[in-house]
Design an enzyme around this catalytic site. Structure first.
Site, PDB file in Angstrom:
ATOM      1  N   HIS B  49      77.730  67.563 -26.652  1.00  0.00           N
ATOM      2  CA  HIS B  49      77.582  68.388 -27.357  1.00  0.00           C
ATOM      3  C   HIS B  49      76.503  69.188 -27.825  1.00  0.00           C
ATOM      4  O   HIS B  49      75.302  69.236 -27.115  1.00  0.00           O
ATOM      5  CB  HIS B  49      76.421  66.970 -28.338  1.00  0.00           C
ATOM      6  CG  HIS B  49      77.935  66.245 -28.616  1.00  0.00           C
ATOM      7  ND1 HIS B  49      77.935  64.844 -28.537  1.00  0.00           N
ATOM      8  CD2 HIS B  49      78.605  65.612 -29.731  1.00  0.00           C
ATOM      9  CE1 HIS B  49      78.909  64.055 -28.495  1.00  0.00           C
ATOM     10  NE2 HIS B  49      79.436  65.389 -29.430  1.00  0.00           N
ATOM     11  N   HIS B  89      73.974  62.454 -29.740  1.00  0.00           N
ATOM     12  CA  HIS B  89      74.454  62.450 -28.866  1.00  0.00           C
ATOM     13  C   HIS B  89      73.965  64.360 -28.590  1.00  0.00           C
ATOM     14  O   HIS B  89      74.089  64.363 -28.057  1.00  0.00           O
ATOM     15  CB  HIS B  89      76.522  62.922 -29.874  1.00  0.00           C
ATOM     16  CG  HIS B  89      75.311  63.905 -31.618  1.00  0.00           C
ATOM     17  ND1 HIS B  89      75.167  63.135 -32.554  1.00  0.00           N
ATOM     18  CD2 HIS B  89      75.556  64.943 -31.931  1.00  0.00           C
ATOM     19  CE1 HIS B  89      74.997  63.660 -33.742  1.00  0.00           C
ATOM     20  NE2 HIS B  89      75.150  64.994 -33.136  1.00  0.00           N
ATOM     21  N   GLY B 138      72.768  56.747 -29.646  1.00  0.00           N
ATOM     22  CA  GLY B 138      74.234  57.554 -29.923  1.00  0.00           C
ATOM     23  C   GLY B 138      75.154  56.687 -31.265  1.00  0.00           C
ATOM     24  O   GLY B 138      75.625  57.089 -31.796  1.00  0.00           O
ATOM     25  N   PRO B 139      75.171  55.354 -31.701  1.00  0.00           N
ATOM     26  CA  PRO B 139      75.328  55.108 -32.245  1.00  0.00           C
ATOM     27  C   PRO B 139      75.030  55.767 -34.058  1.00  0.00           C
ATOM     28  O   PRO B 139      73.379  54.755 -33.855  1.00  0.00           O
ATOM     29  CB  PRO B 139      75.384  53.440 -32.174  1.00  0.00           C
ATOM     30  CG  PRO B 139      75.320  53.699 -30.853  1.00  0.00           C
ATOM     31  CD  PRO B 139      74.537  54.424 -30.140  1.00  0.00           C
ATOM     32  N   LEU B 140      75.078  55.959 -34.970  1.00  0.00           N
ATOM     33  CA  LEU B 140      74.840  56.916 -35.164  1.00  0.00           C
ATOM     34  C   LEU B 140      73.928  56.075 -36.762  1.00  0.00           C
ATOM     35  O   LEU B 140      74.277  54.464 -36.843  1.00  0.00           O
ATOM     36  CB  LEU B 140      75.658  57.644 -36.379  1.00  0.00           C
ATOM     37  CG  LEU B 140      76.040  58.935 -35.446  1.00  0.00           C
ATOM     38  CD1 LEU B 140      77.398  58.997 -36.269  1.00  0.00           C
ATOM     39  CD2 LEU B 140      75.258  59.925 -35.169  1.00  0.00           C
ATOM     40  N   HIS B 279      79.623  71.159 -33.644  1.00  0.00           N
ATOM     41  CA  HIS B 279      79.150  70.169 -33.168  1.00  0.00           C
ATOM     42  C   HIS B 279      79.697  69.973 -31.605  1.00  0.00           C
ATOM     43  O   HIS B 279      78.750  69.443 -31.309  1.00  0.00           O
ATOM     44  CB  HIS B 279      79.668  68.982 -34.381  1.00  0.00           C
ATOM     45  CG  HIS B 279      79.699  67.643 -34.057  1.00  0.00           C
ATOM     46  ND1 HIS B 279      78.630  67.330 -34.626  1.00  0.00           N
ATOM     47  CD2 HIS B 279      80.045  67.030 -32.971  1.00  0.00           C
ATOM     48  CE1 HIS B 279      77.939  66.011 -34.168  1.00  0.00           C
ATOM     49  NE2 HIS B 279      79.394  66.056 -33.383  1.00  0.00           N
ATOM     50  N   SER B 401      65.181  28.593 -45.721  1.00  0.00           N
ATOM     51  CA  SER B 401      66.575  28.720 -45.342  1.00  0.00           C
ATOM     52  C   SER B 401      66.227  29.016 -43.862  1.00  0.00           C
ATOM     53  O   SER B 401      66.912  28.403 -43.511  1.00  0.00           O
ATOM     54  CB  SER B 401      67.693  29.649 -45.812  1.00  0.00           C
ATOM     55  OG  SER B 401      67.717  29.380 -46.926  1.00  0.00           O
ATOM     56  N   GLU B 428      70.230  42.892 -42.861  1.00  0.00           N
ATOM     57  CA  GLU B 428      70.179  42.463 -41.954  1.00  0.00           C
ATOM     58  C   GLU B 428      70.483  42.945 -41.145  1.00  0.00           C
ATOM     59  O   GLU B 428      69.752  42.920 -39.414  1.00  0.00           O
ATOM     60  CB  GLU B 428      71.634  41.836 -41.803  1.00  0.00           C
ATOM     61  CG  GLU B 428      71.968  40.188 -42.622  1.00  0.00           C
ATOM     62  CD  GLU B 428      72.442  40.618 -44.306  1.00  0.00           C
ATOM     63  OE1 GLU B 428      72.593  41.926 -44.327  1.00  0.00           O
ATOM     64  OE2 GLU B 428      72.371  40.275 -44.656  1.00  0.00           O
ATOM     65  N   HIS B 478      72.426  28.273 -40.598  1.00  0.00           N
ATOM     66  CA  HIS B 478      73.422  27.649 -41.014  1.00  0.00           C
ATOM     67  C   HIS B 478      74.850  27.839 -40.120  1.00  0.00           C
ATOM     68  O   HIS B 478      75.495  29.027 -40.473  1.00  0.00           O
ATOM     69  CB  HIS B 478      73.735  28.405 -41.710  1.00  0.00           C
ATOM     70  CG  HIS B 478      73.121  27.503 -42.991  1.00  0.00           C
ATOM     71  ND1 HIS B 478      71.356  28.074 -42.887  1.00  0.00           N
ATOM     72  CD2 HIS B 478      72.909  27.276 -44.106  1.00  0.00           C
ATOM     73  CE1 HIS B 478      70.234  27.406 -43.950  1.00  0.00           C
ATOM     74  NE2 HIS B 478      71.178  27.007 -44.332  1.00  0.00           N
ATOM     75  N   ASP B 486      78.838  26.258 -49.719  1.00  0.00           N
ATOM     76  CA  ASP B 486      78.752  27.746 -49.998  1.00  0.00           C
ATOM     77  C   ASP B 486      80.653  28.945 -49.022  1.00  0.00           C
ATOM     78  O   ASP B 486      80.778  29.987 -49.550  1.00  0.00           O
ATOM     79  CB  ASP B 486      77.720  28.359 -49.090  1.00  0.00           C
ATOM     80  CG  ASP B 486      76.796  28.501 -49.969  1.00  0.00           C
ATOM     81  OD1 ASP B 486      76.783  28.406 -51.468  1.00  0.00           O
ATOM     82  OD2 ASP B 486      75.436  29.254 -49.785  1.00  0.00           O
ATOM     83  N   HIS B 490      80.437  31.922 -45.801  1.00  0.00           N
ATOM     84  CA  HIS B 490      79.219  32.001 -45.336  1.00  0.00           C
ATOM     85  C   HIS B 490      79.256  31.315 -44.076  1.00  0.00           C
ATOM     86  O   HIS B 490      78.162  30.893 -43.648  1.00  0.00           O
ATOM     87  CB  HIS B 490      78.726  31.279 -46.311  1.00  0.00           C
ATOM     88  CG  HIS B 490      77.863  32.395 -47.081  1.00  0.00           C
ATOM     89  ND1 HIS B 490      78.757  33.155 -47.989  1.00  0.00           N
ATOM     90  CD2 HIS B 490      76.191  32.582 -47.655  1.00  0.00           C
ATOM     91  CE1 HIS B 490      77.994  33.941 -49.119  1.00  0.00           C
ATOM     92  NE2 HIS B 490      76.989  34.235 -48.871  1.00  0.00           N
ATOM     93  N   ARG B 536      71.915  24.193 -40.407  1.00  0.00           N
ATOM     94  CA  ARG B 536      71.183  23.296 -41.617  1.00  0.00           C
ATOM     95  C   ARG B 536      71.051  21.755 -42.199  1.00  0.00           C
ATOM     96  O   ARG B 536      69.680  21.816 -41.617  1.00  0.00           O
ATOM     97  CB  ARG B 536      72.021  23.953 -42.346  1.00  0.00           C
ATOM     98  CG  ARG B 536      72.304  23.402 -43.759  1.00  0.00           C
ATOM     99  CD  ARG B 536      72.895  23.069 -45.431  1.00  0.00           C
ATOM    100  NE  ARG B 536      72.666  23.211 -46.480  1.00  0.00           N
ATOM    101  CZ  ARG B 536      73.102  23.519 -47.406  1.00  0.00           C
ATOM    102  NH1 ARG B 536      74.589  22.950 -47.271  1.00  0.00           N
ATOM    103  NH2 ARG B 536      72.621  23.116 -48.353  1.00  0.00           N
TER     104      ARG B 536
END
Lengths: 684, 684
Positions: B49, B89, B138-140, B279, B401, B428, B478, B486, B490, B536
């Site tokens: 690039h 990149h 690299g993984p945006l 690009h 939890s 997460e 869990h 749930d 879940h 759990r």
């Protein structure tokens, strides 16, 4: 009666239940029917989430009573408004609404069996459990991201069939959790760009999450955030029916997607109001009794007074006239158009598809040109898109690399709703979730592409495609180290295993143009989702015989038989099928008889009867599998089914890849015909 | 010389290269050295690039020349500013900067070998390839999300060791792709809440993505969006060194995280400027020659004039004084404090850990109390957190939890940087990515929790933990249908398989409190990442003998031997170990000798020598594996290693779960001692 005191949440004013009751007694009773059903069902199940339905009952009541276009007796009416409960943990809100308005799938028995084995009233709304549940929600952010697809599907169908037949809204209830999940930003950005004026999000702005106040983890001004992405924003007191009504009415007027911040009190009227305790299951008898008292609700658990139920049932029947008028309009369309609308909504594929694919395969096979399977996919899509006007393709900003755009599609956007290719932006997760929404809406068959390594980004939505078993096609290109110089961050290694692990997901890894066309023919007809794993690099045609029958439908088949005595079976998928064929050539020259089995889809092979599987993979000889991914799962075919672990081996990856030209990488990692032949020699 | 004409991008004004050169000739030459190195290296590799380094060279030059605190000769100096190239990149930007400023790992030879096998200059920056590459990108979106962790680690260390020792910034270059990815919202939200004034994001606002203009997929006002989440925002002409300098200086003054929108021209000065072509890899000879002409750059490929290189090298040495001053300050700290700082930064664990864990295990084993392993994890963490002051725990809004909070941690936030538990919010992915940043920064050992099913959300960051092989502990509770009501959204089913599929990731699924403590003891000492899969539901103590030795370190071990002749081996992990023990009891009563092997970690078992593996799983008898997940991968142990496929079976899941009480689910899906015993009987 004394008004109990309620703990206050510093960011919001005290609420006076008596005042709410007094000002809008009819509304209060209707909304409170939802609240007590949630309390009763959660109490009976001894688990669930009471507080959200208690907090959002007013908003939902106004929405269903005044705005939502639906007919509970005809939950599948094509032109109904869609209602998406993105905050799926508040499932009792949805079930209560469905029971009260008279959806036949949700009886009082179901409400009483909330969260029990076999009940339609699962812990979170599950698509397919009851007509009227538009999508499975619970993993946060998915509902709001689905809703973008619902709204896009509506816009597409409206452009294709006219506003008289397709003209509805998608309403979403989303919570703070939905808005904190990253996928919500992808959804908001996509909807804002697409100017989806038919999309209205009702944010349950209660200021509470499981761990406490929202402010312990977020300071985001959500209205400013939505506005920054091109939405109209409104707000209202989420317990004032007039304010709610006015806000929704305004939102419906906006040509942009709208977000309404509904200020609410979670677990309204209970001693857990405005607390994280109120988010969960309220099961304390005293608390429940006190809350009922505060509500002025004197009825037994699960008892809804007949007159109140009757009022709710009238709400459920309110849309019958609109629905009948729609049916009349529908009947005035030409028979062809009616049939086509019905076909597309039902997901049936036209008969001419098979012939068109056969023709394409024959030409590809005879042309014999080596192309990458991502290119083969584009060519096959050219056929499919011309036969199926309901396909809507797209790519997460890799259109030229994923080869998802065929010449006649045009770009779907606010200026061209007839366009059939979506510029999803760098939003793999949002794309996948929007595709789920399109498939669920009906009338659209979505496919979308990115690099296969980025299935990791899309995975939560891909899992939901599988759980709901809906027809979504994932076009995942650059499916191995064959991607080359971009290196290990971009090279899938574990991804075939990881996607095959998802129940209901059909993975295709076609070996050439013929198998690619077969994969597409199957993908657009399967009941569930599929992923096509496609190469960046060119592959020779391996299917020079058996051109017309769809052999991929059996998942695996004998591509080349041993000459003379069969001493080994080579199994391979995708780009490694030609590696296996070359290994066979080497070995046959040495007098070693080798069968090559092409395995484009494990899942379809597993569905074949044992006799067929045994015929393709008989017990006995040496077995070697070749795939430019990890071994995990291959042992099933190498030894688990009818092989022999002592006589089996694998050629593939057991680490991350590297940055170098593709050819060098295959040499470096030993995924070659000679390495494969050597494994066979070693085993013999 | 004529100024070539440049295609304009409608949203930005034309740029006049001659004017830029004339106004700041020294700056121009320095920045252009980056530009031509990017052009030359991409040309040589025939991939990569070019445009991003060409566009951001001015910003990077000002940052490195005027602001970044670093000493190229000491790339691991603890108090350096961190520079994160989120738009990975554009790796040649980083490699050019490293070469020019004199990082010894990046020689001209490496620049010439860009993207070739074995080169440190991989397609995307790879952590570990060269000192000075702070993280793999690299993984945006990952870099910007890592950076939040870097900044949090800095803030934590500053609170613990004082501002004289720890006082630096984290600078990030992020592109439109980074900002469209959902994880960026999680990062922005978290950083805004945490008031990370030490974090400065330089947004490469070039208006271009791979598919075309940003506007085809997004209309977001990014400055408004950041501001909505509590950031300071600034903007500048990204080619005007004075404006860039001023913006960075302002940002450094803000007590909030800052975002600077740097308006730039991608592929500046080439005929591909302001286009998506710019690009990618610019390899056309004429284009390159014309661009060099426009730059006024008369030198051969890879030739940096000595005087210019010398200026750059002075920039690289600029921080030496600050570094030496820091070393003097460091030397004035007490010896204990110095040793502790060094220990924490190096990731060594104190010797007393082992004794503390042994004591805990002995007590747990003798106490014999049945608790969930998530609770056991909390108890073990109580020990670990008291011995390791560098741990920083957290949860994605499931603290109660996931049991990640031990009593003495306190909450890490703007008011309490000594706190050691983070309220990550419902994020997460952002949590996992921030944990990567903490681990990379050093001095912090991060762990964080959510429900195991939501590893799907965190997966892209978990993969990067593994690719970088850094110590991050994922606390995933869990871990099966044992989650109960749930329901399937879940309940993890395929997640053990999917996470085990990731190279370098160590998965622990402990069976009781003793194994949980062992898993923790290993997790905090492993070189790479680990995931603890925790229940759990309550589990009995199964490790009533062998209390002190860490048997989990071998991955699998004989937990209970057959009485008399061994006729079957039961293998199990986690909650199913007690199921296997109960099945053994049933079978032994019938005179069938059964060995039970507990397999808390496949990865560690694989690392044992063959003799040990053979001793634990000898050839011959019937084998049944029990795990409340899918079979994928188990065949390796059932038949692939030294079993016999005809004599092996599996008790577990082959579909999604359901919503019901946990006990009923185990019965429903047949994961019981009796079902296991029956499989053994069937096979015998």
């Amino acid at each position: 009666m004394q008004n109990p005191t309620f703990p206050s949440c510093d960011e919001r004013s005290l609420v006076n239940i008596e005042d709410l009751r007094a000002r809008h007694p009819d509304h209060w009773n209707k909304a409170t029917a939802i609240r007590v059903l949630a309390l009763d069902a959660v109490k009976a199940a001894n688990s669930g989430h009471s507080g959200m339905p208690m907090g959002m009952a007013d908003v939902a009541t106004v929405l269903f009573e005044k705005h939502l276009k639906f007919d509970a007796s005809q939950p599948n009416w094509a032109d109904r408004d869609r209602f998406i409960l993105s905050a799926g943990h508040g499932s009792m809100l949805l079930y209560a609404l469905m029971y009260l308005t008279g959806y036949s799938d949700i009886s009082m028995e179901e409400i009483k069996n909330f969260r029990q084995m076999g009940a339609r009233t699962a812990g979170h709304p599950e698509f397919g459990h009851a007509a009227g549940i538009e999508t499975t929600t619970g993993p946060l952010g998915q509902g709001i991201a689905n809703s973008v697809g619902f709204a896009m599907a509506e816009a597409s169908l409206q452009a294709r069939f006219g506003k008289k037949i397709v003209d509805h809204h998608t309403y979403v209830i989303a919570g703070d959790g939905c808005l904190m999940e990253g996928v919500s930003q992808e959804a908001i950005g996509l909807a804002g760009k697409q100017k989806l004026g038919n999309l209205i999000v009702l944010w349950d702005d209660n200021g509470i999450t499981i761990d406490g106040k929202v402010s312990i983890s977020d300071v985001t001004d959500q209205m400013a955030r939505f506005e920054a992405s091109g939405w109209s924003v409104f707000s209202c007191d989420g317990h004032d029916p007039e304010a709610i009504d006015a806000a929704i009415a305004q939102a419906k007027q906006s040509p942009l997607p709208s977000m309404i911040a509904c200020k609410t009190h979670i677990a309204l009227g209970s001693s857990a109001q405005d607390t994280s305790k109120g988010h969960g299951a309220l099961t304390d008898d005293t608390l429940i009794a006190d809350t009922r008292t505060a509500y002025g609700w004197a009825h037994a658990p699960f008892d809804i007074p007949a007159d109140l139920l009757s009022e709710w049932r009238q709400i459920g029947a309110r849309g019958a006239i609109a629905r009948q008028e729609w049916e009349i309009r529908f009947a005035t369309m030409s028979g062809t158009k009616q049939a086509e609308f019905t076909r597309q909504m039902s997901g049936e594929t036209p008969k001419k598809l098979s012939a068109a694919i056969k023709r394409f395969k024959q030409e590809a096979s005879e042309g014999g040109k080596a192309v990458a399977t991502r290119k083969a996919s584009e060519l096959a899509l050219g056929v499919i898109n011309s036969v199926l006007p309901e396909t809507i393709g797209g790519s997460a900003d890799l259109t030229g690399s994923n080869n998802t755009l065929t010449p006649d599609l045009g770009t779907f956007d606010a200026d061209n709703r007839k366009g059939r290719h979506v510029s999803y932006g760098i939003r793999e997760h949002g794309m996948a979730s929007a595709m789920n929404g399109m498939a669920l809406h009906g009338g659209v068959l979505p496919y979308g592409g990115t690099f296969m390594v980025f299935t990791d980004y899309a995975r939560p939505a891909m899992r939901l495609s599988a759980l709901m078993n809906i027809r979504v096609a994932y076009v995942m290109t650059h499916d191995s180290i064959g991607l080359g110089e971009d290196g290990p961050t971009h090279q899938p290694v574990e991804h075939l295993a990881a996607i095959r692990a998802i129940p209901n997901m059909t993975v295709f890894r076609p070996a050439d143009t013929v198998e690619t066309a077969e994969a597409w023919e199957l993908a657009v007809q399967l009941d569930g989702p599929s992923m096509l794993a496609l190469t960046r690099q060119n592959l020779p045609i391996v299917r020079t015989e058996h051109k017309t029958k769809n052999l991929s439908a059996q998942g695996a088949y004998i591509l080349a038989e041993a000459q003379g005595k069969r001493m080994a079976i080579l199994m391979a998928s995708g780009s490694e099928v030609s590696v296996a064929l070359e290994a066979r050539r080497i070995l046959e020259n040495e007098g070693i008889g080798v069968r090559v089995v092409s395995m484009p889809s494990w899942e379809l092979f597993e569905q074949q009867d044992e006799a067929y599987r045994k015929r393709v993979l008989p017990a006995g000889p040496v077995r070697v599998a070749v795939e430019a991914g990890i071994r995990q799962g291959w042992d099933k075919w190498l030894c688990g089914e009818r092989g022999n672990w002592k006589k089996a081996d694998f050629v593939g990856m057991d680490s991350f890849g590297a940055s170098a030209p593709a050819g060098e990488l295959f040499e470096h990692f030993g995924i070659t015909a000679e390495a494969t032949a050597q494994k066979v020699r070693d085993l013999l």
